[in-house]
Design a protein around this motif. Structure first.
Motif, PDB file in Angstrom:
ATOM      1  N   ASP A 130       0.852  -1.175   0.000  1.00  0.00           N
ATOM      2  CA  ASP A 130       0.000   0.000   0.000  1.00  0.00           C
ATOM      3  C   ASP A 130       0.898   1.239   0.000  1.00  0.00           C
ATOM      4  O   ASP A 130       1.670   1.455   0.935  1.00  0.00           O
ATOM      5  CB  ASP A 130      -0.884  -0.048   1.254  1.00  0.00           C
ATOM      6  CG  ASP A 130      -1.763   1.182   1.385  1.00  0.00           C
ATOM      7  OD1 ASP A 130      -1.537   2.173   0.638  1.00  0.00           O
ATOM      8  OD2 ASP A 130      -2.671   1.165   2.228  1.00  0.00           O
ATOM      9  N   GLY A 131       0.811   2.051  -1.057  1.00  0.00           N
ATOM     10  CA  GLY A 131       1.712   3.184  -1.238  1.00  0.00           C
ATOM     11  C   GLY A 131       1.589   4.276  -0.194  1.00  0.00           C
ATOM     12  O   GLY A 131       2.516   5.055   0.017  1.00  0.00           O
ATOM     13  N   ASP A 132       0.450   4.340   0.494  1.00  0.00           N
ATOM     14  CA  ASP A 132       0.222   5.462   1.409  1.00  0.00           C
ATOM     15  C   ASP A 132       0.767   5.241   2.817  1.00  0.00           C
ATOM     16  O   ASP A 132       0.761   6.143   3.645  1.00  0.00           O
ATOM     17  CB  ASP A 132      -1.283   5.755   1.514  1.00  0.00           C
ATOM     18  CG  ASP A 132      -1.843   6.154   0.160  1.00  0.00           C
ATOM     19  OD1 ASP A 132      -1.091   6.757  -0.634  1.00  0.00           O
ATOM     20  OD2 ASP A 132      -3.021   5.844  -0.114  1.00  0.00           O
ATOM     21  N   ILE A 133       1.240   4.040   3.097  1.00  0.00           N
ATOM     22  CA  ILE A 133       1.668   3.721   4.461  1.00  0.00           C
ATOM     23  C   ILE A 133       3.047   4.300   4.771  1.00  0.00           C
ATOM     24  O   ILE A 133       3.899   4.436   3.890  1.00  0.00           O
ATOM     25  CB  ILE A 133       1.663   2.182   4.659  1.00  0.00           C
ATOM     26  CG1 ILE A 133       0.218   1.690   4.652  1.00  0.00           C
ATOM     27  CG2 ILE A 133       2.354   1.785   5.943  1.00  0.00           C
ATOM     28  CD1 ILE A 133       0.065   0.223   4.924  1.00  0.00           C
ATOM     29  N   ASP A 134       3.245   4.658   6.046  1.00  0.00           N
ATOM     30  CA  ASP A 134       4.550   5.132   6.499  1.00  0.00           C
ATOM     31  C   ASP A 134       5.434   3.915   6.807  1.00  0.00           C
ATOM     32  O   ASP A 134       5.098   3.110   7.670  1.00  0.00           O
ATOM     33  CB  ASP A 134       4.344   5.972   7.772  1.00  0.00           C
ATOM     34  CG  ASP A 134       5.663   6.518   8.302  1.00  0.00           C
ATOM     35  OD1 ASP A 134       6.739   6.056   7.833  1.00  0.00           O
ATOM     36  OD2 ASP A 134       5.617   7.405   9.172  1.00  0.00           O
ATOM     37  N   PRO A 135       6.565   3.781   6.111  1.00  0.00           N
ATOM     38  CA  PRO A 135       7.405   2.583   6.308  1.00  0.00           C
ATOM     39  C   PRO A 135       7.845   2.395   7.755  1.00  0.00           C
ATOM     40  O   PRO A 135       8.077   1.279   8.197  1.00  0.00           O
ATOM     41  CB  PRO A 135       8.625   2.846   5.429  1.00  0.00           C
ATOM     42  CG  PRO A 135       8.221   3.893   4.459  1.00  0.00           C
ATOM     43  CD  PRO A 135       7.124   4.692   5.094  1.00  0.00           C
TER      44      PRO A 135
END
Ligand SMILES: Nc1ncnc2c1ncn2[C@@H]1O[C@H](COP(=O)(O)OP(=O)(O)OP(=O)(O)O)[C@@H](O)[C@H]1O
Ligand SMILES: Nc1ncnc2c1ncn2[C@@H]1O[C@H](COP(=O)(O)OP(=O)(O)OP(=O)(O)O)[C@@H](O)[C@H]1O
Ligand SMILES: [Mg+2]
Ligand SMILES: [Mg+2]
Lengths: 283, 282
Positions: A125-130
């Motif tokens: 999911d591109g929106d998550i904070d790593p």
């Protein structure tokens, strides 16, 4: 693709790579093995120009790493650090991947296309904070951003550490597909099962020296070499070796002979079946 | 020694339960392995034992946990640390000294170990971890595996009553990984240290621990002596656990009607299995 020619390198603490020479042809999948402190990560950093040899020469795609800028090299060499947190620097997975592409792909549209492609490939999911992710997930984010650049040479420093079994398999399958499509892979790993399953050739380092180079199948059965490098064979080759070194009466016997070339679970099963069929065919 | 009763926990800001109704006991001198896939709750369970959950990690905690006779809810992690030595999964976060020597010394001094004992403990721990030659090195200049060995030396030097280790061999080479487990075995057998260890290298783990606990989705789904846990191949596969190759081999041979005994626990047993499987024909 990658050539080491009498390469040596030392840190302040002393020599870390000592007169190492090898050549990796385009499309190969090579494992880099060796004990802790053997010089594996150092060798990786010599491949992408982060470190320059103090003597000898490293050539990537025909170019001497001392004569090209690291930023130019990074267009064809993808590099995964041993610790993903050394690599990840953006606040969302999507930004992280875009950041890696900036230096490599000029067109913004193409960058976005590549980003979406790897997000899909790794089911991220591109929106998550790593930084809120588990170590295994962060490792996959780091790898995704490396793969998005479509490197010709892929250097992976312990890509499966911190991954569970399934993540490890899915990651290695992605790498192995890329390799089948022509990407050259050099992978450091302490996981001998992963090495046995995916790499075809292994280079073995010990104390900064190259002490072994050959097909993984042969390296895994070279007890002396494995011992010298603090390695242990994968389980099936270990079983084959155990059977062939010690028969029931403490000396080599027929069963040992039968399994001496077994390398996979399939080999073992097939050889057993064949042995069980044999008496009938003889009648 | 460790009593966890019906513990559930969810981290603040994360609605999903990290642990759900976990009950687990370990007696003095137990050597317990914890396995399970990523996100299963293994690290969270170790944090319940050393009290970091719920004291450092905010969230919703229910149930009871007692370690060395102390309720973790009523004791601070510092008090608990006198009997529980912990190794975290994130090594870089654990190391704080700049030189190897200091990292090991600091813990010993803090632990109140008598002066005249300190030097021998430092030597023992560094030798056991195989890093005696790195004693004066700056930690920042070590390789990944060397750093992990420093962290391991720092807690083995303490010889605490209970040790909780979260993936201690992640970055270690195969023989160093075994050496760490041999050291743990020695502490367990000779000094009666109770050990709980999370590990992905299951084959190796099974050789050393006496009991296994399997986590899946925050629940403890299997627990018991190693052999009896390994029999549940399907449940294990379901839990995303990497079953040893020789276990896979045993299952495949069984499918083909070539073997009907127990799955082997190590290579010599696997060799015996192969002999049984082909013996009739030779
Ligand atoms: N920045 C540095 N400064 C000084 N010495 C270093 C530095 N980085 C590594 N070394 C030393 O160089 C040697 C090789 O280290 P390297 O990181 O290449 O090993 P490695 O094979 O990757 O080990 P590991 O399996 O533990 O990751 C080691 O003895 C290490 O202590
Ligand atoms: N600090 C945290 N804040 C919020 N959620 C967390 C935190 N740490 C863990 N979690 C969540 O709790 C669940 C259990 O995580 P935990 O770290 O215990 O798993 P694990 O079994 O140790 O996994 P791994 O094998 O990746 O180390 C996961 O869903 C994880 O995302
Ligand atoms: Mg390294
Ligand atoms: Mg964990």
């Amino acid at each position: 693709m990658l050539r080491f020619d009498g390469v040596s390198f030392g840190y302040m603490s002393g020599s870390a790579i000592n007169d190492v020479s090898f050549y990796v042809a385009p499309g190969e999948f090579v494992a880099l093995l060796g004990e802790n402190g053997a010089g594996k990560s150092t060798l990786c950093r010599l491949c992408n120009g982060l470190l320059k040899p103090s003597s000898g020469r490293v050539k990537v795609g025909g170019q001497d790493t001392r004569q090209v800028k690291t930023s130019v090299l990074s267009r064809s060499v993808g590099f995964l650090f041993q610790n993903p947190d050394r690599q990840i620097c953006r606040n969302t997975v999507s930004d992280e991947i875009m950041f890696g592409l900036e230096n490599v792909v000029a067109s913004p549209d193409e960058r976005r296309r590549r980003r979406d492609e790897v997000l899909g490939l790794f089911a991220l999911d591109g929106d998550i904070d790593p930084f809120g992710m588990s170590r295994g997930e962060r490792q996959q984010v780091a790898l995704a951003s490396v793969l998005a650049t479509k490197p010709k040479l892929l250097i992976l420093d312990e890509p499966t550490t911190g991954l569970d079994y399934r993540e490890c398999l899915s990651t290695m399958e992605i790498v192995s597909r890329l390799n089948a499509d022509g990407t050259t892979v050099l992978m450091v790993s302490h996981d001998m099962e992963v090495t046995a399953d995916f790499a075809k050739r292994a280079i073995v380092l010990s104390g900064g020296r190259l002490i072994g180079d050959g097909p993984v199948r042969e390296i895994m059965k070279n007890r002396r070499l494995l011992d010298e490098a603090s390695l242990l064979p994968a389980q099936i080759p270990a079983l084959a070796m155990f059977l062939s070194e010690l028969g029931e009466l403490g000396k080599p016997d027929k069963i040992g002979e039968l399994f001496s070339d077994a390398f996979t679970v399939d080999d073992m099963v097939e050889l057993t079946e064949r042995a069980n069929r044999a008496p009938e065919t003889r009648q | 020694m460790i009593k966890i009763k019906d513990v559930s926990f969810s981290y603040e800001g994360n609605p999903k339960n990290a642990l759900t109704n976990v009950t687990l006991e370990a007696a003095r001198g137990d050597f317990l392995g914890i396995i399970g896939q990523s996100g299963a709750g293994k690290s969270t369970l170790t944090r319940v034992i050393n009290g970091l959950v719920p004291h450092y990690y905010d969230g919703v905690f229910s149930g009871d946990a007692a370690v060395g006779g102390r309720a973790t809810l009523e004791s601070s992690p510092e008090e608990l640390a006198r009997s529980v030595g912990s190794l975290f999964q994130d090594i870089e976060g654990q190391l704080f000294a700049s030189v190897v020597d200091d990292e090991v010394l600091f813990g010993l001094e803090n632990f109140g170990v008598p002066r005249d004992e300190i030097e021998s403990r430092v030597e023992y721990a560094l030798a056991a971890a195989g890093i005696s030659d790195l004693r004066t090195r700056a930690i920042s200049t070590l390789s990944g595996g060397q750093k992990q060995k420093v962290a391991i030396a720092a807690i083995t030097a303490l010889k605490p009553e209970i040790m909780v280790l979260d993936e201690p061999t992640g970055e270690l080479d195969p023989q160093s990984s075994r050496r760490v487990f041999e050291t743990l075995r020695e502490l367990n057998e000779k000094h009666g240290v109770t050990i709980v260890v999370v590990e992905q290298k299951i084959m190796m783990l099974c050789e050393f621990v006496s009991r296994l606990a399997v986590m899946n989705g925050g629940r403890l789904i299997l627990e018991g002596p190693v052999a009896s846990v390994l029999k549940n191949a399907e449940k294990l596969e379901d839990a995303g656990v990497n079953i040893p190759r020789v276990t896979t081999l045993a299952l495949r041979l069984r499918e083909h009607g070539l073997y009907d005994g127990e799955p082997p626990a190590n290579i010599p047993e696997a060799a015996r299995m192969m002999r049984t499987a082909v013996h009739a024909s030779l």
